[in-house]
Each structure stands twice: as C-alpha cells, then as structure tokens.
Design an enzyme around this catalytic site. Structure first.
Site, PDB file in Angstrom:
ATOM      1  N   ASP A 142     -10.741   6.721  -0.906  1.00 14.66           N
ATOM      2  CA  ASP A 142      -9.420   7.011  -1.478  1.00 14.66           C
ATOM      3  C   ASP A 142      -9.725   8.057  -2.560  1.00 14.66           C
ATOM      4  OD1 ASP A 142      -6.487   5.776  -1.349  1.00 14.66           O
ATOM      5  OD2 ASP A 142      -6.882   6.134  -3.459  1.00 14.66           O
ATOM      6  N   LYS A 199      -7.435  -3.327  -0.796  1.00 12.38           N
ATOM      7  CA  LYS A 199      -7.737  -2.104  -1.546  1.00 12.38           C
ATOM      8  C   LYS A 199      -8.718  -2.445  -2.639  1.00 12.38           C
ATOM      9  CE  LYS A 199      -6.275   2.217  -1.550  1.00 12.38           C
ATOM     10  NZ  LYS A 199      -5.657   2.994  -0.470  1.00 12.38           N
TER      11      LYS A 199
HETATM   12  N1  GLU Z   1      -7.197   5.208   1.319  1.00 17.38           N
HETATM   13  C1  GLU Z   1      -6.530   5.509   2.565  1.00 17.38           C
HETATM   14  C2  GLU Z   1      -5.120   4.971   2.548  1.00 17.38           C
HETATM   15  O1  GLU Z   1      -4.507   4.967   1.508  1.00 17.38           O
HETATM   16  C3  GLU Z   1      -7.347   5.133   3.783  1.00 17.38           C
HETATM   17  C4  GLU Z   1      -7.757   3.719   3.899  1.00 17.38           C
HETATM   18  C5  GLU Z   1      -8.720   3.437   5.049  1.00 17.38           C
HETATM   19  O2  GLU Z   1      -9.041   4.336   5.810  1.00 17.38           O
HETATM   20  O3  GLU Z   1      -9.112   2.285   5.161  1.00 17.38           O
HETATM   21  O4  GLU Z   1      -4.557   4.583   3.531  1.00 17.38           O
END
Ligand code: GLU
Length: 452
Positions: free
Chosen positions: A172, A132
């Site tokens: 996100d 992340k």
């Molecule tokens: N931010 C999204 C999550 O919390 C998607 C992450 C992504 O697609 O890599 O899963």
C-alpha cells in the site's frame, strides 16, 4: 415485520455505539457511516440481513494485532515504531489487504482501510477476506539498509499472524516491490518455508504475478472508461487530472495514455505538476520509481510544457475526468465544486476513500459519474488474488492473460455495481451499488457460517 423506519433507527443507534466504542478513530467512523448510509434499502428488502448481530459483527474486526517494531538507523540509533495488522473479516477467504508505512498510520486508519477492504474484496468475486496493516514508520529519506532492517523487524513479529491460508498482506502507501522483497525474505528465513502465497506483490522472478504493479491504476482507468461508456461517451480524447505520483498514479497515467486520453497532472505532498502535452510516464517512472525523487523535478526536466505549482491541488485544473490516486480525504467539497464548475464528467477513486462525504454528495447531485474506491481500485487486490492462484498452482501466467482477467473483473464489478444500484432504486449511484453488492456477498457467507 421490519419497516424502513425500524431499520433506520437501528442503524442510527449502531452508529452511535460504534463511535462510543471506537473513540478517536474519525476515518474508521467515516468508512462505517458511508456503508451504513446505503444499506437501509437492502435491510428492508431482505429481512434475513436485519438479523440481530449481523451488522454489528461486520463492524467489529475478528482480530487486531498491535506490536512494537524496534530498529536501528545507519548511525546506530534505536527507533521504536508501532506495527498493526487488523484481520477484519474472513468469511470469504483468508484476510487480504496491504501494509501501509506512513507517519499518519494509527489504529483508526488501519481499521478504516480494513473495513473498506472487506467490501472491495467481495466485489472482485474472488475468495478473499478483508484485512489491512502497516506502521507509523516514515520511509522518506531512509537508506535501503534502514528500510531492510525495518522490514525485518516488522516481519519478526508479523510472521506468527500470517500465512497463505490465514492472512496474506501486500503493499500500500510506502510498501512496494522493495519492501515486499525484504518482508518475504525475513518470513522465509524465520519459518524455513518457501510459502509463495503468504505475500503478494512479489518480484516477477520469485512468485510475483505479471501486471500486479500496474493493476490498481490500470483497473481504475478501466472503471472510469466503463462509467463513461454507460453514458454513451468514450475515454479516448478526454483530459484527466490525476493526483499522487506513487504506484497507483503512475499506472493510471500509463493506462490513460494507452487508451488515448490526456493525463495532465500528478502530485506529491509538496504540490503538483501540470503538463499541457500530457504526462510523460517514462520520465515520471524514472524520477519516482528509480530515483525516488520529488515531483518538482519532473517540471525541471520536462521542458516548456510542464510547470510545478507548489502547495497547489490538482483539482483546480480543468479536466473531463478526475482520478484521485494519492490518499484519504484529499478531495473535499471545495475541490469537488471546482471540478464540477470546470465540467468534470466522471470521477474514479484510485486511492482508498480520497473523496470526503460532502464532496461525494456534491458530485452525485451534479450528475457526475462517481466510482468509489471499493469498486474502482479493486483491480490491485484482484490481481493479488490471481497471484495467490498462480502460487498455489505453482505456475506463472503471461502478462496478456493477467491483463485479460483484470479487464474482465473490472467490467464485471462495473456491471454488478450498476445493476445493484438499479435494483435498489438508486440508478447510476455506484456508491450504493458497490456497498450493497459487496455487503450481500459477505453477509450471505456470514449467515451460512453461523454466529462466530
Ligand atoms: N493496498 C491495496 C488495496 O488497497 C492492495 C491490497 C492487496 O493487494 O492485497 O486494495
């Protein structure tokens, strides 16, 4: 032989050690505790998982990058933000997870999100590790040109840490299609490569997957429907409260409407709207996605059925189903008590960790079906992995094909969580089911790959 008592003592000691080594990161502690709290039965039943060092390695990111992001606003003033990328675990595939741009972002927030992502990504059954990133940049009120300059500066450092086989960011909170476009453009310029699989959530005409914008919201509604079906109920005809008004909330509302449910609310940091006729998703998209306006405008333009409640929380509105789709810790014990009093039957987390631990326990004690984010909101990252697959094959699937795959994945996640919970003596407990099933998959890969 390892007994349950030994395991508990070891997990308690580990918890204390993690708090000591990661000070001032309450959200990270919360996310770790929530997982460790549910692992005792699997550690006792499968001694290989109790091997010294396995859980300790799982709780320590493989790599953490923190960098300076300087950028100039439209008046020429220089701002300095902080950028993060936490590459948590790559046992199952390249690090995968979104980027969050929000003033609340700090290392602890990114670590909590990265930690959750490991188990969520494992649950999809696809080959993606957990990571992340993001920044404490506040996009609110910034012009397109400012957003572009910020994204370019952010990528000017990030590019050296990512790659289609290394680490694949996506969106996100605060990062959607516009930001992914600017980030991809800068990556392509710096590297002189057309490397579509380095980012997901791209535009439909240049490597993006159909249904990726819809996937998180659609998936969490499918998960809520599966939990209700398990109890002999149908989502059709049920009322729902939805919080947030970003990407997840919008497509949650859209899918609820498509399945014949009635979404009554959505919200932003200024308050919420309640619409007795059900949220008009086209008006919501126009205000939030096209005009980037505030939710209060929805009530002004919708007419008599809708009103804006400044400063209020959607959880005070009676409904059959609740879908928290805004941000972490947005639904506390008092909110949960109000929902239970009003007869809520199912809660599915569209956001990451929106429900406080006390609220989760309250729902579980009251017999409410509770779908944790790791399972309920995994549809977004699952379709990201499908986007990567399409990029690698240099092809593009139809919306129908992607949506069928999404439905299949969400149904498989529901079944896995349900069956795992039963196997470990916690029937109906999707938190235990999701944590143990995700853990087993990652832990098996880590054990097979040795101490690294
Ligand atoms: N931010 C999204 C999550 O919390 C998607 C992450 C992504 O697609 O890599 O899963």
């Amino acid at each position: 032989m390892t007994t349950r008592d030994d395991t508990k003592t070891r997990l308690d000691a580990l918890r204390v050690e993690i708090e000591r080594r990661n000070p001032a990161q309450p959200e990270f502690h919360q996310a770790v505790h929530e997982v460790l709290d549910t692992l005792a039965p699997v550690l006792a039943a499968r001694p290989e998982y109790a091997e010294p060092g396995l859980i300790e390695r799982l709780c320590e990111p493989e790599r953490q990058v923190i960098f300076r992001v300087p950028w100039q606003d439209d008046q020429g003033r220089v701002h300095v933000n902080r950028g993060f990328r936490v590459e948590f675990n790559s046992a199952l595939g390249p690090y995968k997870g979104g980027l969050r741009f929000h003033p609340s972002v700090n290392l602890g927030i990114i670590k909590f999100l990265g930690f959750e992502q490991i188990f969520k990504n494992a649950l999809t059954g696809l080959g993606i590790g957990g990571g992340k990133g993001g920044s404490d940049f506040d996009p609110h009120g910034r012009s397109d040109a400012e957003i572009m300059r910020f994204c370019q500066s952010f990528m000017t450092e990030l590019y050296r840490h990512i790659g289609e086989h290394t680490d694949v960011p996506a969106g996100d909170i605060g990062v959607g299609g516009r930001e992914i476009g600017y980030l991809f453009g800068q990556y392509r310029r710096i590297t002189n490569r057309w490397e579509a699989g380095v980012l997901t959530g791209k535009g439909a005409g240049w490597g993006g997957s159909a249904i990726r914008p819809e996937a998180t919201g659609y998936g969490s509604v499918l998960f809520a429907a599966a939990m209700l079906r398990e109890r002999g109920e149908d989502l059709e005809g049920q009322t729902a409260v939805v919080s947030g008004s970003g990407n997840v909330a919008i497509y949650t509302v859209e899918k609820l409407l498509a399945l014949g449910a009635n979404p009554l609310t959505c919200s932003d940091s200024s308050g919420y709207v309640v619409d007795d006729k059900g949220i008009d998703v086209e008006l919501l998209k126009q205000i939030k996605e096209v005009e980037r306006g505030r939710i209060s405008e929805y009530a002004e333009r919708r007419g008599a059925s809708a009103r804006f409640v400044p400063g209020g929380r959607v959880w005070e509105v009676p409904a059959d189903v609740a879908l928290p789709s805004a941000t972490q810790n947005e639904l506390d014990e008092n909110d949960a008590a109000a929902l239970v009093r009003n007869g809520v039957k199912a809660v599915a987390e569209g956001a990451n960790m929106p429900t406080t631990p006390e609220a989760v326990h309250l729902f579980q004690r009251a017999g409410v079906a509770f779908g944790p984010g790791k399972a309920a909101n995994a549809g977004g990252v699952a379709v990201s992995a499908l986007e990567m697959a399409q990029n690698h094959a240099r092809t593009a699937w139809s919306p129908t094909k992607v949506e069928e795959e999404l439905a299949h994945i969400m149904s498989a996640i529901h079944t896995t969580c349900h069956e795992t919970a039963e196997r470990y003596g916690a029937p109906g407990d999707y938190v235990t089911g999701a944590n143990i099933a995700g853990f087993e998959r990652v832990a098996d890969a880590m054990l097979a790959q040795g101490v690294i």
